[in-house]
Design a protein around this motif. Structure first.
Motif, PDB file in Angstrom:
ATOM      1  N   ARG A   1       0.843  -1.210   0.000  1.00  0.00           N
ATOM      2  CA  ARG A   1       0.000   0.000   0.000  1.00  0.00           C
ATOM      3  C   ARG A   1       0.873   1.252   0.000  1.00  0.00           C
ATOM      4  NH1 ARG A   1      -3.667   3.171  -1.604  1.00  0.00           N
ATOM      5  NH2 ARG A   1      -4.582   4.505  -0.056  1.00  0.00           N
TER       6      ARG A   1
ATOM      7  N   LYS B   1       1.155   1.664  -3.924  1.00  0.00           N
ATOM      8  CA  LYS B   1      -0.167   2.316  -3.977  1.00  0.00           C
ATOM      9  C   LYS B   1      -1.291   1.326  -4.274  1.00  0.00           C
ATOM     10  CE  LYS B   1       1.860   6.326  -3.556  1.00  0.00           C
ATOM     11  NZ  LYS B   1       2.640   6.351  -2.360  1.00  0.00           N
ATOM     12  N   GLU B   2      -1.145   0.086  -3.784  1.00  0.00           N
ATOM     13  CA  GLU B   2      -2.219  -0.894  -3.955  1.00  0.00           C
ATOM     14  C   GLU B   2      -3.343  -0.584  -2.982  1.00  0.00           C
ATOM     15  OE1 GLU B   2      -1.119  -4.962  -3.795  1.00  0.00           O
ATOM     16  OE2 GLU B   2       0.454  -4.739  -5.297  1.00  0.00           O
ATOM     17  N   SER B   3      -4.547  -0.865  -3.384  1.00  0.00           N
ATOM     18  CA  SER B   3      -5.686  -0.606  -2.509  1.00  0.00           C
ATOM     19  C   SER B   3      -5.951  -1.821  -1.629  1.00  0.00           C
ATOM     20  CB  SER B   3      -6.927  -0.284  -3.333  1.00  0.00           C
ATOM     21  OG  SER B   3      -7.246  -1.370  -4.176  1.00  0.00           O
ATOM     22  N   PHE B   4      -6.476  -1.560  -0.458  1.00  0.00           N
ATOM     23  CA  PHE B   4      -6.859  -2.641   0.445  1.00  0.00           C
ATOM     24  C   PHE B   4      -8.217  -3.167   0.026  1.00  0.00           C
ATOM     25  CE2 PHE B   4      -4.125  -0.563   3.812  1.00  0.00           C
ATOM     26  CZ  PHE B   4      -3.188  -1.568   3.811  1.00  0.00           C
ATOM     27  N   THR B   5      -8.335  -4.472  -0.053  1.00  0.00           N
ATOM     28  CA  THR B   5      -9.627  -5.082  -0.329  1.00  0.00           C
ATOM     29  C   THR B   5     -10.226  -5.550   0.992  1.00  0.00           C
ATOM     30  OG1 THR B   5      -8.670  -7.274  -0.641  1.00  0.00           O
ATOM     31  CG2 THR B   5      -8.838  -5.864  -2.598  1.00  0.00           C
TER      32      THR B   5
END
Length: 89
Positions: A55, A59-63
């Motif tokens: 993250r 910049k990955e989104s949290f699921t």
């Protein structure tokens, strides 16, 4: 999806072998030098920290699945640290 060329594969094979070798050697060395509680904390929290670092840097989104899995891991760590007694000593 990116197609790998034969040149990419030539570079990836030694990197994968060295990476796995270093991981296994350091993992088993660590298992011999620390207690079981600390080892279980490290193993159970590594996916949580991987998600947090992904993250932060990628910049990955949290699921929802990631959040639920992280909460389950943190609750498990809490039980290990408290030795099943909860917050009462």
């Amino acid at each position: 999806m990116i197609r790998l060329t034969s040149q990419d594969i030539i570079y990836l094979i030694p990197l994968a072998l060295i990476g796995m070798l270093l991981h296994q050697v350091s993992f088993f060395t660590g298992m011999q030098t620390i207690d079981a509680t600390t080892a279980s904390l490290i193993l159970s929290l590594s996916p949580v920290f991987t998600a947090l670092l992904a993250r932060l840097f990628l910049k990955e989104s949290f699921t929802l699945r990631m959040v639920v899995g992280s909460l389950v891991a943190l609750i498990g760590v809490f039980f290990v640290v408290s030795q099943g007694r909860g917050t009462v000593n």
